[in-house]
Design a protein around this motif. Structure first.
Motif, PDB file in Angstrom:
ATOM      1  N   ALA A  72      90.507 -92.153 -64.570  1.00 21.74           N
ATOM      2  CA  ALA A  72      91.805 -92.751 -64.261  1.00 21.74           C
ATOM      3  C   ALA A  72      92.158 -92.643 -62.776  1.00 21.74           C
ATOM      4  O   ALA A  72      92.619 -93.612 -62.161  1.00 21.74           O
ATOM      5  CB  ALA A  72      92.895 -92.110 -65.115  1.00 21.74           C
ATOM      6  N   GLU A  73      91.949 -91.464 -62.187  1.00 22.93           N
ATOM      7  CA  GLU A  73      92.326 -91.266 -60.782  1.00 22.93           C
ATOM      8  C   GLU A  73      91.491 -92.152 -59.859  1.00 22.93           C
ATOM      9  O   GLU A  73      91.993 -92.686 -58.863  1.00 22.93           O
ATOM     10  CB  GLU A  73      92.159 -89.798 -60.389  1.00 22.93           C
ATOM     11  CG  GLU A  73      93.057 -88.841 -61.148  1.00 22.93           C
ATOM     12  CD  GLU A  73      92.545 -88.491 -62.547  1.00 22.93           C
ATOM     13  OE1 GLU A  73      91.428 -88.961 -62.922  1.00 22.93           O
ATOM     14  OE2 GLU A  73      93.260 -87.768 -63.268  1.00 22.93           O
ATOM     15  N   SER A  74      90.214 -92.324 -60.183  1.00 28.43           N
ATOM     16  CA  SER A  74      89.340 -93.162 -59.383  1.00 28.43           C
ATOM     17  C   SER A  74      89.754 -94.629 -59.484  1.00 28.43           C
ATOM     18  O   SER A  74      89.822 -95.349 -58.479  1.00 28.43           O
ATOM     19  CB  SER A  74      87.889 -92.987 -59.840  1.00 28.43           C
ATOM     20  OG  SER A  74      87.016 -93.814 -59.111  1.00 28.43           O
ATOM     21  N   LEU A  75      90.047 -95.067 -60.695  1.00 29.54           N
ATOM     22  CA  LEU A  75      90.487 -96.448 -60.892  1.00 29.54           C
ATOM     23  C   LEU A  75      91.780 -96.713 -60.126  1.00 29.54           C
ATOM     24  O   LEU A  75      91.920 -97.752 -59.460  1.00 29.54           O
ATOM     25  CB  LEU A  75      90.672 -96.728 -62.387  1.00 29.54           C
ATOM     26  CG  LEU A  75      91.148 -98.145 -62.745  1.00 29.54           C
ATOM     27  CD1 LEU A  75      90.131 -99.191 -62.307  1.00 29.54           C
ATOM     28  CD2 LEU A  75      91.420 -98.246 -64.244  1.00 29.54           C
ATOM     29  N   ARG A  76      92.716 -95.804 -60.190  1.00 28.52           N
ATOM     30  CA  ARG A  76      93.985 -95.981 -59.479  1.00 28.52           C
ATOM     31  C   ARG A  76      93.755 -96.079 -57.971  1.00 28.52           C
ATOM     32  O   ARG A  76      94.350 -96.938 -57.302  1.00 28.52           O
ATOM     33  CB  ARG A  76      94.923 -94.812 -59.803  1.00 28.52           C
ATOM     34  CG  ARG A  76      96.187 -94.720 -58.934  1.00 28.52           C
ATOM     35  CD  ARG A  76      96.975 -96.004 -58.876  1.00 28.52           C
ATOM     36  NE  ARG A  76      97.349 -96.468 -60.207  1.00 28.52           N
ATOM     37  CZ  ARG A  76      97.789 -97.707 -60.459  1.00 28.52           C
ATOM     38  NH1 ARG A  76      97.904 -98.590 -59.485  1.00 28.52           N
ATOM     39  NH2 ARG A  76      98.103 -98.057 -61.686  1.00 28.52           N
TER      40      ARG A  76
END
Length: 204
Positions: A72-76
């Motif tokens: 999730a953090e990478s996608l954001r």
């Protein structure tokens, strides 16, 4: 991740022309997917963006927890980076359509789910939406948004569970205006699907 992306372009140079953004798969690059523009309608501007994470001799849009399962953090981080570029090249009022293949399909889906009003449509080709990755996939989230989804019956790259979940969400829950097809191919764009994409684009 502050540097502007590397972008390959084709089609119209009119800054007001509809912008079609091509998003490549994991381990690929912008020069490969820009080739799709040769098979798509004249009129739009086409921009193939290079993903920002180096991987496997190519590039990726996000770190994975597993195939089709973005961190999730990478996608954001990459979505915010992409939006910084997009807001520079496509001012308000300019239609923007996303076309993503494989990992690029998950990225396109993340962008669309994160801000459905920003895009005139999206094509999710041979990939999954980024479920459980910090973007909302609630019922009615994409109400009225034109979405084309194409899948291969024999795709063994993207987990079938995720392909089915994407198919069912888009067709039954999302509220999107969906054009959907499955072809007897593996993890690659079927000729009939490319023709369908070319026919779908002018209506955006």
């Amino acid at each position: 991740m502050s540097a502007a992306p590397v972008v390959a372009t084709a089609g119209s140079t009119d800054p007001d022309a509809p912008l079609v953004v091509l998003l490549h798969g994991r381990g690929s690059h912008e020069r490969e997917i820009i080739g799709l523009a040769e098979h798509l309608p004249d009129g739009p501007a086409y921009a193939a963006v290079r993903a920002p994470i180096a991987e496997g001799g190519g590039y990726a849009w996000f770190a994975n927890r597993g195939i089709g399962r973005p961190v999730a953090e990478s996608l954001r981080t990459t979505m915010d980076w992409f939006r910084g570029w997009l807001d520079e090249v496509a001012k308000p009022g300019r239609p923007v359509v996303l076309i993503g293949f494989s990992g690029g399909a998950a990225f396109a889906g993340g962008l669309l789910l994160d801000d459905p009003d920003r895009y005139a449509g999206a094509a999710i080709l041979y990939g999954t939406l980024p479920f459980d990755a910090g973007v909302p996939a609630t019922a009615g989230r994409l109400t009225g948004v034109p979405v084309l989804v194409a899948q291969g019956d024999h795709d063994t790259v993207i987990p079938r569970e995720l392909l089915d979940r994407t198919w069912n969400y888009l067709n039954d829950e999302s509220g999107a205006s969906v054009t959907a097809r499955r072809d007897p191919v593996g993890h690659g764009i079927a000729a009939a699907a490319l023709q369908a994409l070319a026919g779908w684009l002018p209506n955006r």
